[in-house]
Write a protein that holds these residues in place. Structure first.
Motif, PDB file in Angstrom:
ATOM      1  N   HIS A 148      35.303   7.134  16.630  1.00  0.00           N
ATOM      2  CA  HIS A 148      35.784   6.262  15.565  1.00  0.00           C
ATOM      3  C   HIS A 148      34.706   6.129  14.493  1.00  0.00           C
ATOM      4  CE1 HIS A 148      37.759   2.107  14.463  1.00  0.00           C
ATOM      5  NE2 HIS A 148      37.661   2.928  13.430  1.00  0.00           N
ATOM      6  N   VAL A 149      35.019   6.595  13.300  1.00  0.00           N
ATOM      7  CA  VAL A 149      34.093   6.554  12.170  1.00  0.00           C
ATOM      8  C   VAL A 149      34.660   5.624  11.102  1.00  0.00           C
ATOM      9  CG1 VAL A 149      33.032   7.906  10.308  1.00  0.00           C
ATOM     10  CG2 VAL A 149      33.238   8.882  12.616  1.00  0.00           C
ATOM     11  N   VAL A 150      33.784   4.834  10.490  1.00  0.00           N
ATOM     12  CA  VAL A 150      34.164   3.946   9.391  1.00  0.00           C
ATOM     13  C   VAL A 150      33.548   4.473   8.102  1.00  0.00           C
ATOM     14  CG1 VAL A 150      34.060   1.596   8.463  1.00  0.00           C
ATOM     15  CG2 VAL A 150      34.305   1.960  10.935  1.00  0.00           C
ATOM     16  N   LYS A 151      34.328   4.501   7.038  1.00  0.00           N
ATOM     17  CA  LYS A 151      33.848   4.939   5.715  1.00  0.00           C
ATOM     18  C   LYS A 151      33.974   3.797   4.717  1.00  0.00           C
ATOM     19  CE  LYS A 151      36.495   7.493   3.023  1.00  0.00           C
ATOM     20  NZ  LYS A 151      36.610   6.674   1.794  1.00  0.00           N
ATOM     21  N   PHE A 152      32.880   3.521   4.002  1.00  0.00           N
ATOM     22  CA  PHE A 152      32.869   2.519   2.935  1.00  0.00           C
ATOM     23  C   PHE A 152      32.676   3.222   1.591  1.00  0.00           C
ATOM     24  CE2 PHE A 152      31.754  -0.126   6.525  1.00  0.00           C
ATOM     25  CZ  PHE A 152      32.283  -1.377   6.226  1.00  0.00           C
ATOM     26  N   ASN A 153      33.516   2.902   0.620  1.00  0.00           N
ATOM     27  CA  ASN A 153      33.351   3.476  -0.714  1.00  0.00           C
ATOM     28  C   ASN A 153      33.970   2.550  -1.747  1.00  0.00           C
ATOM     29  OD1 ASN A 153      32.581   5.240  -2.724  1.00  0.00           O
ATOM     30  ND2 ASN A 153      33.844   6.956  -2.036  1.00  0.00           N
ATOM     31  N   TRP A 154      33.744   2.905  -3.018  1.00  0.00           N
ATOM     32  CA  TRP A 154      34.368   2.246  -4.171  1.00  0.00           C
ATOM     33  C   TRP A 154      34.784   3.375  -5.113  1.00  0.00           C
ATOM     34  CZ3 TRP A 154      32.198   0.962  -9.339  1.00  0.00           C
ATOM     35  CH2 TRP A 154      33.037   0.098 -10.075  1.00  0.00           C
ATOM     36  N   ALA A 159      31.449   9.585  -9.711  1.00  0.00           N
ATOM     37  CA  ALA A 159      30.493  10.154  -8.759  1.00  0.00           C
ATOM     38  C   ALA A 159      30.838   9.769  -7.331  1.00  0.00           C
ATOM     39  CB  ALA A 159      29.077   9.681  -9.105  1.00  0.00           C
ATOM     40  N   LEU A 160      31.345   8.560  -7.141  1.00  0.00           N
ATOM     41  CA  LEU A 160      31.707   8.119  -5.798  1.00  0.00           C
ATOM     42  C   LEU A 160      33.011   8.757  -5.335  1.00  0.00           C
ATOM     43  CD1 LEU A 160      30.692   4.349  -5.959  1.00  0.00           C
ATOM     44  CD2 LEU A 160      29.374   6.299  -5.101  1.00  0.00           C
ATOM     45  N   ARG A 161      33.898   9.064  -6.266  1.00  0.00           N
ATOM     46  CA  ARG A 161      35.106   9.813  -5.893  1.00  0.00           C
ATOM     47  C   ARG A 161      34.733  11.226  -5.451  1.00  0.00           C
ATOM     48  NH1 ARG A 161      37.417   7.473 -10.545  1.00  0.00           N
ATOM     49  NH2 ARG A 161      37.439   9.464 -11.639  1.00  0.00           N
ATOM     50  N   GLU A 162      33.768  11.817  -6.134  1.00  0.00           N
ATOM     51  CA  GLU A 162      33.305  13.142  -5.739  1.00  0.00           C
ATOM     52  C   GLU A 162      32.709  13.099  -4.333  1.00  0.00           C
ATOM     53  OE1 GLU A 162      30.576  14.167  -8.806  1.00  0.00           O
ATOM     54  OE2 GLU A 162      32.131  14.376 -10.345  1.00  0.00           O
ATOM     55  N   ARG A 163      31.949  12.056  -4.046  1.00  0.00           N
ATOM     56  CA  ARG A 163      31.384  11.915  -2.710  1.00  0.00           C
ATOM     57  C   ARG A 163      32.492  11.746  -1.672  1.00  0.00           C
ATOM     58  NH1 ARG A 163      25.906   8.175  -3.664  1.00  0.00           N
ATOM     59  NH2 ARG A 163      24.770   9.793  -4.814  1.00  0.00           N
ATOM     60  N   ASP A 164      33.514  11.023  -2.027  1.00  0.00           N
ATOM     61  CA  ASP A 164      34.651  10.847  -1.127  1.00  0.00           C
ATOM     62  C   ASP A 164      35.269  12.196  -0.779  1.00  0.00           C
ATOM     63  OD1 ASP A 164      37.557   9.310  -0.463  1.00  0.00           O
ATOM     64  OD2 ASP A 164      35.780   8.061  -0.325  1.00  0.00           O
ATOM     65  N   GLN A 165      35.393  13.047  -1.792  1.00  0.00           N
ATOM     66  CA  GLN A 165      35.977  14.369  -1.569  1.00  0.00           C
ATOM     67  C   GLN A 165      35.090  15.212  -0.658  1.00  0.00           C
ATOM     68  OE1 GLN A 165      36.342  15.658  -5.619  1.00  0.00           O
ATOM     69  NE2 GLN A 165      37.969  14.195  -6.084  1.00  0.00           N
ATOM     70  N   GLY A 166      33.788  15.136  -0.854  1.00  0.00           N
ATOM     71  CA  GLY A 166      32.871  15.877   0.001  1.00  0.00           C
ATOM     72  C   GLY A 166      32.932  15.406   1.441  1.00  0.00           C
ATOM     73  N   PHE A 167      33.025  14.102   1.629  1.00  0.00           N
ATOM     74  CA  PHE A 167      33.150  13.538   2.975  1.00  0.00           C
ATOM     75  C   PHE A 167      34.412  14.050   3.657  1.00  0.00           C
ATOM     76  CE2 PHE A 167      35.139  10.324   5.655  1.00  0.00           C
ATOM     77  CZ  PHE A 167      34.141  10.043   6.576  1.00  0.00           C
ATOM     78  N   HIS A 168      35.541  13.967   2.960  1.00  0.00           N
ATOM     79  CA  HIS A 168      36.806  14.372   3.562  1.00  0.00           C
ATOM     80  C   HIS A 168      36.853  15.882   3.813  1.00  0.00           C
ATOM     81  CE1 HIS A 168      39.309  10.819   3.959  1.00  0.00           C
ATOM     82  NE2 HIS A 168      38.794  10.358   2.839  1.00  0.00           N
ATOM     83  N   ALA A 169      36.187  16.661   2.964  1.00  0.00           N
ATOM     84  CA  ALA A 169      36.179  18.107   3.165  1.00  0.00           C
ATOM     85  C   ALA A 169      35.622  18.470   4.535  1.00  0.00           C
ATOM     86  CB  ALA A 169      35.373  18.793   2.072  1.00  0.00           C
ATOM     87  N   VAL A 170      34.696  17.661   5.020  1.00  0.00           N
ATOM     88  CA  VAL A 170      34.106  17.902   6.337  1.00  0.00           C
ATOM     89  C   VAL A 170      34.900  17.209   7.437  1.00  0.00           C
ATOM     90  CG1 VAL A 170      32.076  17.483   7.781  1.00  0.00           C
ATOM     91  CG2 VAL A 170      31.789  18.236   5.412  1.00  0.00           C
ATOM     92  N   VAL A 171      35.073  15.909   7.298  1.00  0.00           N
ATOM     93  CA  VAL A 171      35.616  15.096   8.395  1.00  0.00           C
ATOM     94  C   VAL A 171      37.070  15.439   8.704  1.00  0.00           C
ATOM     95  CG1 VAL A 171      36.170  12.726   9.098  1.00  0.00           C
ATOM     96  CG2 VAL A 171      33.973  13.239   8.006  1.00  0.00           C
TER      97      VAL A 171
END
Length: 318
Positions: A148-154, A159-171
């Motif tokens: 169980h992984v928790v992700k926090f973002n805004w 730039a934070l949307r780009e990070r979200d995309q990078g996270f999801h590309a892996v997870v």
């Protein structure tokens, strides 16, 4: 047409005035929608110092989370005859009217961590998608791709949307991971992250890791984990590399890693690019990225030392 090419006419006028500007101090308006955020503050302060070192006059506006007020302040700088605008981490997608006004006035508009849009001189940052993917892969590798992984973002800031995309590309490639996604409230993100993590820990005893989109959230999340007595069971992965988080990593807190970039250099680069633009020289690419480093307890610099971005490693196998 919103692009900076529309401002070429203004640039011609700008170049004609170069000698006059050499006699009178260049005036630069710096705007930041949320100056109190640690990484934004470092970017802003380094930009101010670099501009003042050039003899420029600088005025700072802190939007305190209010994008409309930030936009109005930037437009006011332009209308007052300022020579350039530097935007620190305020979403360029929400500043189209400001950028259009700057183009019309022949005023260079440079930004950091704000997203690539038409009409700007450049946006200086890191490759957020790649950085987030690196942090996410490090996280996945530590939990064997399950749990169980928790992700926090805004997801308002590009730039934070780009990070979200990078996270999801892996997870998203690991079906054994159960994901809980939290969108924090901004302003108030520190208190909100702590409260949300505290509540999640009360309701879930199977959380194994937390990914936060930027370092400011790492400390309150780690504090919630420690107060719940779960510091040996849950770790936090982040991005930015601010001093507080590097210290937490070094000292063995639940914050296990961050993908760091040279935060002070972003402000300095923004000023350098702006100086070139005032002289009619523009970068080939409007997206300028700085190299990152992977900071873990094994690679964290000694207390009082800065991250060596020239020689650090980015991948855990190096």
């Amino acid at each position: 047409m919103q692009s900076f090419t529309k401002g070429i006419v203004g640039i011609a006028a700008l170049m004609c005035c170069t000698s006059a500007m050499a006699q009178d101090a260049i005036q630069v308006g710096i705007v930041a929608v949320n100056y109190n955020s640690p990484s934004i503050q470092v970017q802003t302060d380094s930009a101010i110092a670099a501009a003042e070192a050039r003899g420029w006059q600088v005025e700072l506006f802190d939007g305190q989370g209010d994008q409309v007020a930030t936009n109005n302040a930037a437009i006011a700088f332009i209308d007052r005859g300022f020579d350039a605008i530097i935007n620190i981490a305020s979403a360029n997608t929400q500043m189209s009217a400001v950028i259009a006004r700057a183009n019309e006035a022949g005023v260079p508009f440079t930004s950091t961590f704000s997203g690539l849009v038409p009409g700007i001189v450049a946006d200086i940052g890191s490759n957020n998608t790649a950085d987030a993917a690196i942090a996410a892969l490090e996280l996945v590798g530590r939990i064997d791709g399950q749990g169980h992984v928790v992700k926090f973002n805004w997801n308002v800031l590009p730039a934070l949307r780009e990070r979200d995309q990078g996270f999801h590309a892996v997870v998203d490639e690991y079906p054994g991971i159960t994901l809980t996604e939290i969108e924090v409230r901004v302003p108030g993100q520190v208190d909100d992250a702590f409260a949300q993590m505290t509540n999640l820990l009360l309701a879930n005893d199977d959380i194994v890791a937390v990914w936060v989109a930027w370092d400011e959230l790492a400390s309150p999340v780690a504090r919630a984990i420690e107060q719940a007595g779960r510091a040996d069971d849950i770790f936090v992965a982040s991005q930015d590399g601010v001093d507080e988080v590097v210290s937490l990593i070094r000292n063995g807190s639940p914050v296990a890693l961050t993908v760091a970039y040279n935060v002070p250099q972003m402000g300095v680069t923004a000023v350098n690019v702006t100086a070139d633009a005032l002289n009619g020289v523009f970068p080939t690419s409007r997206a300028l990225t700085l190299s990152p480093c992977l900071i873990t307890q094994a690679t964290a610099p000694a207390e009082g030392e800065a991250i060596d971005f020239e020689n650090c490693t980015l991948f855990s196998g190096q």
